[in-house]
Design a protein around this motif. Structure first.
Motif, mmCIF file in Angstrom:
data_model
loop_
_atom_site.group_PDB
_atom_site.id
_atom_site.type_symbol
_atom_site.label_atom_id
_atom_site.label_comp_id
_atom_site.label_asym_id
_atom_site.label_seq_id
_atom_site.Cartn_x
_atom_site.Cartn_y
_atom_site.Cartn_z
ATOM 1 N N PRO B 10 0.836 -1.204 0.000
ATOM 2 C CA PRO B 10 0.000 0.000 0.000
ATOM 3 C C PRO B 10 0.865 1.246 0.000
ATOM 4 C CG PRO B 10 -0.108 -1.162 2.108
ATOM 5 C CD PRO B 10 0.616 -2.046 1.159
ATOM 6 N N MET B 11 0.434 2.223 -0.803
ATOM 7 C CA MET B 11 1.229 3.436 -0.923
ATOM 8 C C MET B 11 1.060 4.306 0.319
ATOM 9 S SD MET B 11 0.758 4.419 -4.863
ATOM 10 C CE MET B 11 -0.366 3.118 -5.318
ATOM 11 N N GLY B 48 -5.081 0.156 -6.479
ATOM 12 C CA GLY B 48 -4.318 -0.202 -7.668
ATOM 13 C C GLY B 48 -4.184 -1.689 -7.893
ATOM 14 N N GLU B 49 -4.817 -2.461 -7.032
ATOM 15 C CA GLU B 49 -4.672 -3.911 -7.155
ATOM 16 C C GLU B 49 -5.569 -4.476 -8.253
ATOM 17 O OE1 GLU B 49 -4.403 -7.647 -4.083
ATOM 18 O OE2 GLU B 49 -5.942 -6.141 -3.694
ATOM 19 N N GLN B 201 -5.641 1.890 -11.712
ATOM 20 C CA GLN B 201 -7.051 1.647 -11.458
ATOM 21 C C GLN B 201 -7.187 0.349 -10.668
ATOM 22 O OE1 GLN B 201 -9.031 1.361 -15.204
ATOM 23 N NE2 GLN B 201 -10.685 2.664 -14.487
ATOM 24 N N THR B 202 -7.952 0.392 -9.611
ATOM 25 C CA THR B 202 -8.230 -0.835 -8.867
ATOM 26 C C THR B 202 -9.236 -1.642 -9.674
ATOM 27 O OG1 THR B 202 -7.969 0.465 -6.875
ATOM 28 C CG2 THR B 202 -8.928 -1.733 -6.630
ATOM 29 N N THR B 203 -8.924 -2.916 -9.905
ATOM 30 C CA THR B 203 -9.799 -3.693 -10.780
ATOM 31 C C THR B 203 -10.205 -4.995 -10.129
ATOM 32 O OG1 THR B 203 -8.673 -2.758 -12.689
ATOM 33 C CG2 THR B 203 -10.008 -4.710 -13.073
ATOM 34 N N LEU B 204 -11.495 -5.285 -10.211
ATOM 35 C CA LEU B 204 -12.013 -6.542 -9.706
ATOM 36 C C LEU B 204 -12.634 -7.280 -10.874
ATOM 37 C CD1 LEU B 204 -13.200 -6.405 -6.208
ATOM 38 C CD2 LEU B 204 -14.245 -8.149 -7.597
ATOM 39 N N ASP B 218 -3.171 -9.718 -9.450
ATOM 40 C CA ASP B 218 -2.242 -9.727 -8.331
ATOM 41 C C ASP B 218 -2.645 -10.812 -7.337
ATOM 42 O OD1 ASP B 218 -0.676 -7.445 -9.133
ATOM 43 O OD2 ASP B 218 -2.448 -6.241 -8.656
ATOM 44 N N ARG B 219 -3.976 -10.930 -7.154
ATOM 45 C CA ARG B 219 -4.482 -11.977 -6.267
ATOM 46 C C ARG B 219 -5.729 -12.579 -6.878
ATOM 47 N NH1 ARG B 219 -5.924 -10.169 -0.546
ATOM 48 N NH2 ARG B 219 -6.579 -8.273 -1.618
ATOM 49 N N ILE B 220 -5.991 -13.835 -6.529
ATOM 50 C CA ILE B 220 -7.188 -14.501 -7.030
ATOM 51 C C ILE B 220 -7.984 -15.055 -5.855
ATOM 52 C CG2 ILE B 220 -8.072 -16.406 -8.452
ATOM 53 C CD1 ILE B 220 -5.596 -16.162 -10.166
#
Ligand code: ATP
Ligand code: MG
Lengths: 256, 278
Positions: B10-11, B48-49, B201-204, B218-220
């Motif tokens: 995290p920034m 941003g994840e 952009q945070t993306t789901l 980045d994660r699943i």
């Protein structure tokens, strides 16, 4: 070769229909000439066709036609301005809708033309009576189709609107009404046909205005060929309206 | 693999989480009694994840998606965006739906302009931005077509462009690539990834495609079938920037095999259950 086959497939049904019509007319003509039908009641089809020239000349069929078209046009404009908003309102207020929908459906199938004495008393023998009768006849199908179209909006499109946080008015004008437009147009088409039937009918009944009055006049003068010719003309006008609006509707559907 | 160090820290000066789900549960009343579509799911998304949710058909992915998007009011648990509890569609969230969602009465460019029109962006700017995103999803030259003149995959790309043009802080996508062929899917995945990295952009992403999930994420989050629970969270520790070339690396294969192992159990249970129901 293929183009020819395609065009013959398109014109064959129409050509067959025309052929059947001509056969029917020929049979009636034959029966009349053979004395099987009473010429006093049914005029010769050839006489009917001949009388068109006279109708356009002496009876100003074209002007009558334009009067009827004008009345229909005003009725349609009023219909669109009243019917679509009323349908929208009923859709938006479920209580109102539940309370009135059955009545509107019943009205859509009732012989509304019988209401003409009421408006005759209010507006007299005037275009207003005729136009109002057209409006009343066209209103139920237009309202019902507007409600149907709005309720049929796909949930996914509504969800898009919600995710972009549209206001209620934006949701209606930007998504639901455009989505409902093809169905609303079906309603307008039905309304047009209902209105036209009633307008010509009331013209006949109150002996005022366009084509309906002409039929009444000719019947009173016992001009049977002329009367039948005018009836044929009215039928052709309805066919023309039907055809044009069907084309328009197909074009609209392609857009959606 | 759960314990691998996190690739995106995290920034500083920012909230650690842009999006959190806390004990989210959704029950449906069906003819056969209550159905728990989403069962007590909690997770956090970092700024941003790129996070993917994967699971077999019918496990509750779209239900979860609609809850996060604020379209399902009557659920249990909370969704928080930027520390704010979500009670309806949130301005920071942009959604791409699984179902056909382009407006059939608008041309491609007018479809893509839609969110800008709602935001009262001036017309010239609107058209510029829309063209940019139409180009990005590979639909240049189709601006003036209506959706009915496009293929299913092309329509889906229009829907993606329409959401991207509003530049949401959080992008939610429900199987956006499902109607695409494998090649287009890989290429469009690259494009989306590129935009996502550029805009931070945070993306789901919701998907049932393992390759797609590993390529992009980045994660699943792996979901179970009925009830829809969270089975496992897998960190994907592949170097960035990634392109679809990553697909051929051995590490990639290892991740795919691991997730397939998890999913196979769920998918076969799902199939057996629906067969028994028949
Ligand atoms: N409105 C609803 N009413 C009743 N049951 C529903 C409703 N919506 C979804 N469900 C049920 O909830 C479960 C999860 O559905 P959901 O659409 O979330 O699955 P999904 O994971 O998105 O599947 P897919 O990958 O096929 O899109 C399914 O068993 C479905 O039958
Ligand atoms: Mg789904």
């Amino acid at each position: 070769m293929r183009a020819m086959a395609a065009s013959s497939a398109r014109f064959l049904p129409a050509a067959f229909g025309l052929f059947c019509l001509l056969c029917g007319v020929a049979i009636v003509e034959g029966m009349l000439r053979a004395g099987l039908l009473n010429r006093f009641i049914v005029p010769l089809p050839t006489e009917v066709i001949d009388s068109f020239g006279r109708l356009f000349g002496d009876e100003q069929l074209l002007a009558r036609f334009l009067t009827t078209v004008q009345e229909t046009f005003y009725a349609m404009a009023i219909l669109a301005v009243i019917g679509i908003p009323v349908g929208t309102l009923l859709y938006q207020v479920p209580v109102l809708r539940k309370a009135t929908e059955t009545w509107i459906s019943a009205l859509a199938s009732a012989p509304i033309v019988l209401m003409y004495p009421l408006f005759l008393v209010i507006f007299g023998r005037s275009p207003a009576t005729i136009i109002v009768m057209g409006v009343i006849a066209g209103l139920p199908p237009l309202i019902l189709k507007t409600i149907e179209g709005l309720s049929g909006t796909r949930q996914s499109l509504i969800n898009v609107g919600r995710s972009f946080r549209l206001t209620r008015v934006q949701m209606l004008t930007k998504i639901m009404l455009p989505a409902a437009l093809p169905t609303i147009f079906v309603g307008l088409r039905l309304a047009l046909i209902f209105a036209l039937i009633n307008i010509v009918g009331v013209e006949f009944l109150i002996n005022f205005g366009g084509l309906g009055q002409l039929i009444n006049d000719l019947a009173e003068r016992y001009d049977m060929p002329g009367m039948y010719a005018t009836i044929v003309f009215v039928i052709l006008v309805s066919v023309l309206f039907f055809f044009v609006t069907e084309r328009l509707e197909r074009w609209l559907r392609r857009m959606s | 693999m759960n314990q691998t160090p996190q690739s995106t820290a995290p920034m500083a000066g920012q909230l650690p989480h842009v999006l959190s789900a806390d004990n989210v549960t959704k029950k449906f009343d069906t003819a056969e009694g209550p159905l728990v579509a989403v069962d007590n799911i909690s997770f956090d998304v970092r700024p941003g994840e790129f996070l993917s949710v994967i699971g077999p058909s019918g496990c509750g992915k779209s239900t979860l998606f609609n809850i996060i998007g604020g379209l399902t009011p009557d659920h249990d648990g909370t969704i928080t965006v930027d520390g704010e509890v979500v009670r309806g569609p949130h301005p920071s969230i942009g959604m791409v739906f699984q179902e056909e969602s382009t407006f059939p009465w608008r041309t491609v460019i007018d479809n893509v302009c839609f969110p800008l029109e709602i935001a009262n962006v001036p017309k010239a700017e609107r058209l510029d931005k829309a063209r940019h995103f139409i180009n990005l999803v590979g639909l240049s030259g189709f601006e003036n077509r209506h959706p009915s003149e496009l293929s299913g995959g092309m329509r889906q790309r229009v829907a993606i462009a329409r959401t991207l043009v509003s530049q949401p802080k959080i992008l939610l996508m429900d199987e956006p690539f499902a109607a695409l062929d494998e090649q287009t899917r890989l290429l469009l995945g690259d494009k989306v990834l590129q935009i996502q990295q550029e805009l931070k952009q945070t993306t789901l992403l919701i998907t049932h495609n393992i390759t797609e999930a590993v390529q992009l994420s980045d994660r699943i989050l792996v979901m179970t079938y009925r009830p829809g629970k969270l089975k496992r969270i897998v960190d994907i520790d592949l170097p960035r920037p990634r392109t679809s070339d990553v697909v051929s690396s051995p590490a990639f294969g290892a991740y795919v095999a691991k997730i397939w192992g998890d999913l196979r159990e769920e998918a076969s249970r799902g199939m057996a259950e629906s067969e028994r129901a028949r």
